[in-house]
Design a protein around this motif. Sequence first.
Motif, PDB file in Angstrom:
ATOM      1  N   MET A  41       0.817  -1.212   0.000  1.00 53.70           N
ATOM      2  CA  MET A  41       0.000   0.000   0.000  1.00 53.70           C
ATOM      3  C   MET A  41       0.854   1.266   0.000  1.00 53.70           C
ATOM      4  SD  MET A  41      -3.203  -0.342  -0.399  1.00 53.70           S
ATOM      5  CE  MET A  41      -3.665   1.325   0.042  1.00 53.70           C
ATOM      6  N   ASP A  42       1.988   1.222   0.672  1.00 52.82           N
ATOM      7  CA  ASP A  42       2.869   2.401   0.683  1.00 52.82           C
ATOM      8  C   ASP A  42       3.320   2.741  -0.726  1.00 52.82           C
ATOM      9  OD1 ASP A  42       2.607   2.610   3.392  1.00 52.82           O
ATOM     10  OD2 ASP A  42       4.505   1.597   3.862  1.00 52.82           O
ATOM     11  N   ARG A  43       3.627   1.707  -1.510  1.00 59.26           N
ATOM     12  CA  ARG A  43       4.060   1.924  -2.894  1.00 59.26           C
ATOM     13  C   ARG A  43       2.911   2.496  -3.723  1.00 59.26           C
ATOM     14  NH1 ARG A  43       3.766  -0.562  -7.767  1.00 59.26           N
ATOM     15  NH2 ARG A  43       2.472  -2.226  -6.890  1.00 59.26           N
ATOM     16  N   ILE A  44       1.691   1.961  -3.506  1.00 57.68           N
ATOM     17  CA  ILE A  44       0.524   2.457  -4.250  1.00 57.68           C
ATOM     18  C   ILE A  44       0.251   3.913  -3.896  1.00 57.68           C
ATOM     19  CG2 ILE A  44      -1.983   2.231  -4.480  1.00 57.68           C
ATOM     20  CD1 ILE A  44      -1.600  -0.804  -4.187  1.00 57.68           C
ATOM     21  N   ASP A  45       0.323   4.248  -2.594  1.00 54.84           N
ATOM     22  CA  ASP A  45       0.122   5.636  -2.171  1.00 54.84           C
ATOM     23  C   ASP A  45       1.165   6.547  -2.802  1.00 54.84           C
ATOM     24  OD1 ASP A  45      -2.047   4.968  -0.637  1.00 54.84           O
ATOM     25  OD2 ASP A  45      -0.914   4.812   1.235  1.00 54.84           O
ATOM     26  N   ALA A  46       2.410   6.085  -2.857  1.00 48.83           N
ATOM     27  CA  ALA A  46       3.487   6.893  -3.437  1.00 48.83           C
ATOM     28  C   ALA A  46       3.268   7.098  -4.936  1.00 48.83           C
ATOM     29  CB  ALA A  46       4.838   6.227  -3.183  1.00 48.83           C
ATOM     30  N   LEU A  47       2.830   6.033  -5.643  1.00 48.55           N
ATOM     31  CA  LEU A  47       2.572   6.146  -7.074  1.00 48.55           C
ATOM     32  C   LEU A  47       1.403   7.088  -7.347  1.00 48.55           C
ATOM     33  CD1 LEU A  47       2.949   2.415  -8.225  1.00 48.55           C
ATOM     34  CD2 LEU A  47       4.484   4.315  -8.762  1.00 48.55           C
TER      35      LEU A  47
END
Length: 290
Positions: free
Chosen positions: A87-93
């Motif tokens: 989820m952290d990666r999705i939020d960053a993207l």
Amino acid sequence: MKKTALILLGSLVIAAGCGRGNTEAIAADTEFVAQYRDSVLRMSDVVRQLPSGISAADSAALIRKIADRWIEGFLIEDLAAGQIDDMDRIDALTAAYRRSLIADSYRRKMRRNGVQPVDIDGVKAYYKEHAAELRLEGPIVKGLYIRIPASSAHLEDIRLWMRQADPDSYDALENTGRREATAFRYFADHWTDFDVIAGEIPSRLGDGDRFVESTKDYETELNGTVYILHLTDYRKSGSTMPEEYAAPLIEDRMKALHLADYEAGLIKALRSSAVEKEILKEGTFIKDNQ
């Protein structure tokens, strides 16, 4: 919970009963359709998504569908957030994509409004310095083109005026020719891409460079329509662009350079201001490689 749901659905149906023809009345309703945590879906938000001409019954069903989809989105997001590992990666993207959209939109605005008109003397100076690099990718021409019914009583006169192409003939074509023609293009005073002219003639004219070099007057007939072309000047592919033809291209190139300089200066000033206000903090690597 069931009671709340029934009240909510009832308000949707009542609002929907107004139909699309009373959009203003629905949109004026300040009661929210649904709320999930801090997010609120209002009736005005939903109404904007309804197509015009929708019936009251269809309006109620569609409003309910829009509300359900809005709520389901949050429910699934919450469910997925606890089960997806990245989820952290999705939020960053998502954040990066948003920043990219905003930046690209602002750059488009700068292209429209942020660049001053290019000075004519600057264009001339650029052409003088770079003329050798400005080469034609295809032939360009000057001349006249007309499309006229074969039944026209003035066809023979128009043929003669097209071949003569002198000032008196131009006047006659403007008066009689344009009135008789179904298409008339006068480009004797400016360069035009040959492919543009050739595209208006149904016959295949073959290799463009060979055609403009060997042909001054051309005529063909198809399905009761006569197509006549008269060329007064030409330049072949690979030739140096005439200054008047190159000028718009030079202006675009100079605007792009000015915009790049403007944007670089703007970013530099914004960055300096952000560092000064301690909004931006730069690491050792950036400082050592400026």
